[in-house]
Design a protein around this motif. Structure first.
Motif, short mmCIF file in Angstrom:
data_model
loop_
_atom_site.label_atom_id
_atom_site.label_comp_id
_atom_site.label_asym_id
_atom_site.label_seq_id
_atom_site.Cartn_x
_atom_site.Cartn_y
_atom_site.Cartn_z
N PRO A 1 0.81 -1.23 0.00
CA PRO A 1 0.00 0.00 0.00
C PRO A 1 0.84 1.28 0.00
CG PRO A 1 -0.06 -1.06 2.12
CD PRO A 1 0.66 -1.99 1.21
N GLN A 2 2.10 1.22 0.44
CA GLN A 2 2.90 2.43 0.48
C GLN A 2 3.31 2.90 -0.91
OE1 GLN A 2 3.86 -0.48 1.76
NE2 GLN A 2 6.00 -0.91 1.40
N LEU A 3 3.17 2.04 -1.92
CA LEU A 3 3.49 2.44 -3.28
C LEU A 3 2.32 3.10 -3.99
CD1 LEU A 3 5.63 -0.59 -4.46
CD2 LEU A 3 6.39 1.63 -3.68
N ASN A 4 1.17 3.10 -3.36
CA ASN A 4 0.00 3.73 -3.94
C ASN A 4 0.05 5.22 -3.64
OD1 ASN A 4 -2.45 4.39 -4.97
ND2 ASN A 4 -3.65 3.29 -3.42
N PRO A 5 0.23 6.07 -4.65
CA PRO A 5 0.38 7.50 -4.37
C PRO A 5 -0.94 8.23 -4.16
CG PRO A 5 0.64 7.11 -6.70
CD PRO A 5 0.49 5.76 -6.05
N ASN A 6 -2.04 7.52 -4.29
CA ASN A 6 -3.33 8.18 -4.23
C ASN A 6 -3.57 8.93 -2.91
OD1 ASN A 6 -5.83 9.01 -4.99
ND2 ASN A 6 -6.82 7.06 -4.66
N PRO A 7 -3.46 8.35 -1.74
CA PRO A 7 -3.73 9.15 -0.53
C PRO A 7 -2.57 10.05 -0.13
CG PRO A 7 -3.23 6.93 0.11
CD PRO A 7 -3.26 6.95 -1.41
N TRP A 8 -1.34 9.69 -0.49
CA TRP A 8 -0.19 10.42 0.02
C TRP A 8 0.20 11.61 -0.85
CZ3 TRP A 8 0.22 9.24 4.71
CH2 TRP A 8 -0.06 7.95 5.14
N PHE A 9 -0.16 11.57 -2.10
CA PHE A 9 0.20 12.70 -2.97
C PHE A 9 -0.54 13.96 -2.56
CE2 PHE A 9 -0.16 15.19 -6.89
CZ PHE A 9 1.17 15.39 -7.12
N LEU A 10 -1.79 13.83 -2.20
CA LEU A 10 -2.55 15.01 -1.77
C LEU A 10 -2.01 15.55 -0.45
CD1 LEU A 10 -4.94 16.85 -2.36
CD2 LEU A 10 -6.35 15.28 -1.05
N ILE A 11 -1.60 14.68 0.44
CA ILE A 11 -1.02 15.12 1.72
C ILE A 11 0.30 15.84 1.47
CG2 ILE A 11 -0.02 14.30 3.88
CD1 ILE A 11 -2.13 12.06 3.79
N MET A 12 1.13 15.29 0.60
CA MET A 12 2.41 15.94 0.29
C MET A 12 2.19 17.29 -0.39
SD MET A 12 5.49 14.78 -2.21
CE MET A 12 4.60 15.37 -3.63
N LEU A 13 1.27 17.34 -1.33
CA LEU A 13 0.99 18.58 -2.04
C LEU A 13 0.44 19.64 -1.09
CD1 LEU A 13 1.07 19.68 -4.94
CD2 LEU A 13 -1.31 19.02 -5.13
N THR A 14 -0.43 19.24 -0.19
CA THR A 14 -1.00 20.18 0.77
C THR A 14 0.07 20.71 1.73
OG1 THR A 14 -3.07 18.95 0.63
CG2 THR A 14 -2.82 20.47 2.48
N SER A 15 0.92 19.83 2.19
CA SER A 15 1.96 20.28 3.11
C SER A 15 2.95 21.22 2.43
CB SER A 15 2.67 19.09 3.73
OG SER A 15 3.35 18.37 2.73
N TRP A 16 3.29 20.97 1.19
CA TRP A 16 4.19 21.88 0.48
C TRP A 16 3.53 23.22 0.19
CZ3 TRP A 16 9.13 22.35 -0.05
CH2 TRP A 16 9.93 21.25 0.12
N MET A 17 2.24 23.20 -0.07
CA MET A 17 1.54 24.48 -0.30
C MET A 17 1.47 25.29 1.00
SD MET A 17 1.00 24.77 -3.37
CE MET A 17 -0.36 25.39 -4.28
N ILE A 18 1.22 24.60 2.11
CA ILE A 18 1.20 25.31 3.39
C ILE A 18 2.57 25.89 3.70
CG2 ILE A 18 1.03 24.92 5.89
CD1 ILE A 18 -1.27 23.02 5.28
N PHE A 19 3.61 25.11 3.45
CA PHE A 19 4.95 25.62 3.70
C PHE A 19 5.29 26.79 2.78
CE2 PHE A 19 9.49 25.60 2.68
CZ PHE A 19 10.00 25.85 3.93
N SER A 20 4.97 26.66 1.50
CA SER A 20 5.35 27.69 0.53
C SER A 20 4.55 28.97 0.68
CB SER A 20 5.17 27.16 -0.89
OG SER A 20 5.99 26.07 -1.11
N LEU A 21 3.30 28.86 1.03
CA LEU A 21 2.45 30.05 1.05
C LEU A 21 2.29 30.68 2.43
CD1 LEU A 21 -0.37 28.81 -1.33
CD2 LEU A 21 1.53 30.31 -1.88
N ILE A 22 2.45 29.91 3.48
CA ILE A 22 2.19 30.45 4.82
C ILE A 22 3.45 30.54 5.66
CG2 ILE A 22 0.93 30.06 6.97
CD1 ILE A 22 -1.26 28.73 5.28
#
Length: 55
Positions: free
Chosen positions: A2-23
């Motif tokens: 299951p760790q190779l499935n990017p479906n749930p983790w890609f959104l978490i990674m993208l959200t965390s990078w957006m929070i870091f970059s914008l806030i």
């Protein structure tokens, strides 16, 4: 695997990078250091070489 499935983790990674970059990153970049090294006078000290007893 299951760790190779990017479906749930890609959104978490993208959200965390957006929070870091914008806030978080602009807030951290706005801080200025209180002890800037440019204000300190440079002191040169005279050093003497070490004389080794076996040379």
């Amino acid at each position: 695997m299951p760790q190779l499935n990017p479906n749930p983790w890609f959104l978490i990674m993208l959200t965390s990078w957006m929070i870091f970059s914008l806030i978080i990153q602009p807030k951290l970049s706005s801080f200025t250091p209180t002890n800037s090294p440019s204000n300190k006078a440079s002191i040169t000290t005279k050093t003497s070489p070490w004389h080794w007893p076996w040379t």
